[in-house]
Design a protein around this motif. Structure first.
Motif, PDB file in Angstrom:
ATOM      1  N   PRO A   1       0.817  -1.218   0.000  1.00 24.16           N
ATOM      2  CA  PRO A   1       0.000   0.000   0.000  1.00 24.16           C
ATOM      3  C   PRO A   1       0.846   1.262   0.000  1.00 24.16           C
ATOM      4  O   PRO A   1       0.491   2.255  -0.644  1.00 24.16           O
TER       5      PRO A   1
ATOM      6  N   GLU B   1       3.467   1.027  -3.583  1.00 24.89           N
ATOM      7  CA  GLU B   1       2.704   1.169  -4.834  1.00 24.89           C
ATOM      8  C   GLU B   1       1.697   2.315  -4.740  1.00 24.89           C
ATOM      9  O   GLU B   1       1.421   2.991  -5.721  1.00 24.89           O
ATOM     10  N   GLY B   2       1.143   2.504  -3.535  1.00 20.29           N
ATOM     11  CA  GLY B   2       0.177   3.595  -3.358  1.00 20.29           C
ATOM     12  C   GLY B   2       0.831   4.936  -3.613  1.00 20.29           C
ATOM     13  O   GLY B   2       0.304   5.769  -4.356  1.00 20.29           O
TER      14      GLY B   2
ATOM     15  N   GLN C   1       1.606   5.489  -7.321  1.00 19.57           N
ATOM     16  CA  GLN C   1       0.459   5.894  -8.145  1.00 19.57           C
ATOM     17  C   GLN C   1      -0.032   7.300  -7.778  1.00 19.57           C
ATOM     18  O   GLN C   1      -0.395   8.081  -8.659  1.00 19.57           O
TER      19      GLN C   1
END
Ligand SMILES: Cc1cc2nc3c(=O)[nH]c(=O)nc-3n(C[C@H](O)[C@H](O)[C@H](O)COP(=O)(O)O)c2cc1C
Ligand code: SF4
Ligand code: FES
Lengths: 204, 547
Positions: free
Chosen positions: B480, B483-484, B487
């Protein structure tokens, strides 16, 4: 060992002190998805797909089942709207890297995750660390490791070690949920092993 | 130096030091803090030393290279005692004149004193300069009075009297009680009650326990820990020893910045001196209490300041956080109970023991007690480190101490707590400095960095900067967060470049929710806080760039 009673999805589950919620759930045949968990390895807590909701003293919060220790009277919910939302997002974030992983595709179906939600990233690795940890904890060779941090984190074979150790082992290959590991190995093999072994040769 | 073995011997020594000091003897305090160091203050120190030698004044004048005075904006700062005449932006060429005119002649050099850019008013004495006048200093004020390398200087201002009181007149339980009653809350970011943490570590099973100073200071724009620790290392050490006594620990660790050699140097000297004097090591002050300290360099990555990552790093492993379902105060370094506090938290401890919890709790607000060091940066006239009581309004900090916004610009927002903090808009400037009130507004004070942003600031760019920082400075272990952030950074970058798409804000909010709920450590859990605070107060700036 002290026996502990807890509730998972409304079902009474017997566990022993020191067990994690995931272990307790598995012992009662309750399924919680995992990506970075492996029986032979220490729990890692990296993928977070095992997130469940626990209720302690009236307070609900999301925790990683593979790490959270069981407690007497703990209430666990392995599915909820919130848990499903978290798993869906995690899958979508990972599918940007490994859209062809069967493991991810199956879970994506279960949680309604859209594999095209985020733009594709060129790396196929989901950094679950199974190979790295298997090599370190079980084989004690450290032939593959993590390099760099944050969004730049990668796995990398250490040519000096892997050119000697990996040929007869390759036990980490089937652990990989994507095909990345073998690709990384082949790449390291072609780029670095020859020079590593030729270096060894000249040193001798 | 024979070691000190009792309270009486400590007081004897203190008297001896003071008797050799003439309070009317002029001394020159030259700031050798981080900010002034960048302005090559070492040349000024050398110039003063040479001038004093040249004029044969060695016996008549003392020179001290001190820690940070806080007023970094106007550095290098030189203060002439006993009159407390404060010179700003001093150059090596000014030195002979300062010695002849001010130190000897007692005359103020007009050109070197502070002029208020807003009112044109001049101030010759430190106490008259608005930046200092409007502060309440209980911690950083000692920086100008001591040479950080001199334990005698620290003893001369009453140093180690709190340690003596704690070890020789109080039980560990009484010390703990005093800290609990003071309501001291951690200064490293979380604001967790220090007494409660100490109690957990004290009660945790196991003989071996550790106490640790977090001197990583990774928050962007924060330099107050360095100001205190470099300028007054003994105050932090004294707090640490007192804490160890209360908790029942005999081994301490200092986790400090690898990129600040002067800081490490001052800490090393302080440890060696304290040990020589019998204030550290075996049988401290004859009390029977033993305590040792080891210094560790940090790994230069933001996440290594997080408690569990820091502890791994001290163990010699990669600074990767672990889940804290069992707290580090119960299971920390090598699985032993480990109590971690921030530099500033520890520095408050001797003060509380000396003056009492009642006095301490009389300063501040209902739930935030004492003073707080604040690092001012960004679009503000006076950058630097200021100390104010909790309850001071943000407006007072920015305008009365900080001197307002330069170039006649208007203030747009104040960002607290760096990459895990949040921004408040101008309309909330009358909010008091308070852990809980600011957290409720979505701008937790963090470690105390205040980034002031003027009307020209694009808030989306600010958030893009923080996300970019975190995407490099997190460990990358959990999805999370890694990658969170990846993005969110992509989306925010698109928006800031005018390429936002319908649904982007909702997507940002959705990723934020998952990162906050499912990340492994507080970095991922709070990484989107700055973003969320700007979506709360400056949403239009995002919307304007979405097609
Ligand atoms: C990513 C991250 C970075 C941190 N960096 C620091 C730091 O540089 N200095 C610090 O004192 N605390 C830092 N903290 C907070 C520590 O984890 C810990 O809460 C603190 O040192 C405890 O001390 P206190 O209770 O006295 O504040 C950080 C936390 C996180 C999550
Ligand atoms: S939240 Fe971020 S910094 Fe913390 S463990 Fe996960 S990846 Fe590392
Ligand atoms: S299985 Fe628990 S975090 Fe991966």
């Amino acid at each position: 060992m002290k026996e502990i009673l807890l509730q998972i999805d409304g079902k009474e589950v017997k566990a022993t002190e020191g067990m994690t919620v995931l272990e307790a759930a598995r012992s009662a045949d309750i399924f919680i998805p995992t990506l970075c968990y492996h029986e032979k390895l220490k729990p890692y807590g990296g993928c977070r797909i095992c997130t469940v909701e626990v209720e302690v003293r009236g307070w609900t919060r999301p925790v990683a089942a593979c790490l959270y220790p069981v407690e007497q009277d703990l209430k666990v919910r392995t599915r909820s709207e919130k848990v499903d939302r978290i798993r869906k997002m995690i899958l979508e974030l990972l599918l940007a890297h490994a859209p062809y992983s069967i493991e991810l595709q199956n879970l994506a179906q279960e949680y309604g995750a859209d594999k095209d939600r985020f733009e594709k990233e060129s790396s196929f690795c989901i950094l679950c660390g199974l190979c790295v940890r298997y090599c370190a904890e079980v084989k004690k060779k450290h032939a593959v490791g993590f390099v760099k941090s944050g969004a730049k984190r990668e796995i990398s074979f250490i040519p000096e070690i892997s050119s000697k150790e990996c040929w007869n082992c390759k036990e980490c290959f089937p652990l990989c949920g994507t095909s990345y590991l073998q690709a990384a190995f082949v790449l390291a093999e072609s780029l670095a092993f020859s020079s590593a072994s030729s270096k060894n040769a000249t040193e001798k | 130096m024979p070691r000190i073995d009792s309270a009486a011997e400590l007081e004897e020594l203190r008297k001896g030091i003071l008797s050799k000091r003439d309070p009317n003897k002029p001394y020159i305090a030259i700031c050798a803090g981080m900010g002034c160091h960048g302005l090559s203050n070492d040349r000024i120190i050398t110039a003063f030393e040479e001038e004093v030698k040249k004029q044969d004044l060695k016996k008549k004048v003392d020179i001290r290279a001190t820690g940070c005075h806080g007023f970094c904006e106007k550095g290098p700062i030189v203060v002439i005692y006993p009159e407390q005449i404060c010179y700003v932006e001093v150059m090596p060429g000014d030195v002979p004149e300062i010695v002849s005119q001010t130190v000897l002649g007692k005359k103020v050099i007009d050109r070197l004193i502070y002029t208020d850019p807003n009112t044109g008013e001049k101030a010759a004495h430190q106490s008259e300069i608005p930046f200092y006048k409007n502060q309440m200093q209980h911690l950083i004020n000692n920086n100008t009075k001591i040479d950080p390398k001199s334990i005698d200087d620290y003893l001369a201002i009453g140093g180690y009297s709190a340690l003596s009181k704690a070890l020789l007149e109080m039980s560990p339980e009484q010390v703990l009680e005093e800290i609990k009653k003071s309501n001291l809350r951690g200064r490293g970011g979380g604001g967790f009650p220090a007494g409660k943490k100490w109690e957990t570590a004290r009660n945790a099973p196991g003989e071996e326990k550790y106490v640790i100073v977090n001197s990583h200071e990774g928050e962007l724009g924060a330099f107050m820990d360095r100001a205190i620790f470099m300028g007054n290392p003994h105050s932090v050490l004294e707090g640490l020893i007192i804490g160890a006594y209360a908790i029942g620990s005999h081994q301490g660790f200092i986790y400090t910045r690898h990129d600040t050699p002067q800081l490490k140097n001052n800490i090393d000297i302080a440890l060696a001196k304290a040990e020589e004097y019998g204030l550290l090591g075996e049988n401290i002050l004859g009390s029977g209490f033993n305590f040792n300290v080891e210094v560790h360099f940090d790994i230069g990555i933001f996440v290594s300041g997080e408690s569990s990552a820091l502890m791994k790093s001290i163990e010699g492993k990669n600074p990767e956080p672990r889940a804290k379902y069992i707290r580090t105060s119960v299971r920390g370094i090598w699985e032993k109970p480990s109590n971690l506090n921030n530099v500033e938290t520890w520095a408050n401890v001797p003060l509380i023991i000396n003056k009492g919890s009642e006095w301490y709790a009389s300063i501040g607000t209902e739930r935030s007690k004492g003073t707080k060091l604040i690092s001012l940066s960004g679009n503000i006239v006076n950058t630097g480190v200021a100390e104010v009581p909790f309850g001071t309004t943000i407006r007072e900090i920015i305008y009365d101490i900080g001197g307002g916004i330069p170039n006649g610009k208007k203030l747009k927002a104040v960002h607290f707590g760096g990459p895990m903090g949040g921004s408040i808009p101008e309309s909330y400037l009358d909010t008091p400095l308070d852990f809980d009130e600011l957290a409720e507004l979505g701008a937790p004070i963090g470690a105390g960095s205040m980034l002031v942003l003027d009307e020209d600031t694009n808030m989306v760019d600010v958030i893009r900067f923080f996300l970019d920082f975190l995407s490099n400075e997190s460990c990358g272990k959990c999805v999370p967060c890694r990658e969170g952030i990846r993005q969110m950074l992509k989306i925010v970058t698109n928006i800031s470049e005018g390429n936002g798409r319908e649904g982007d804000i909702q997507l940002l909010e959705e990723i934020s929710e998952v990162a906050a709920a499912a990340s492994l450590c507080a970095l991922g859990k709070t990484a989107s806080d700055p973003l969320l605070s700007t979506l709360r107060y400056f949403r239009d700036e995002y919307e304007a760039n979405i097609k």
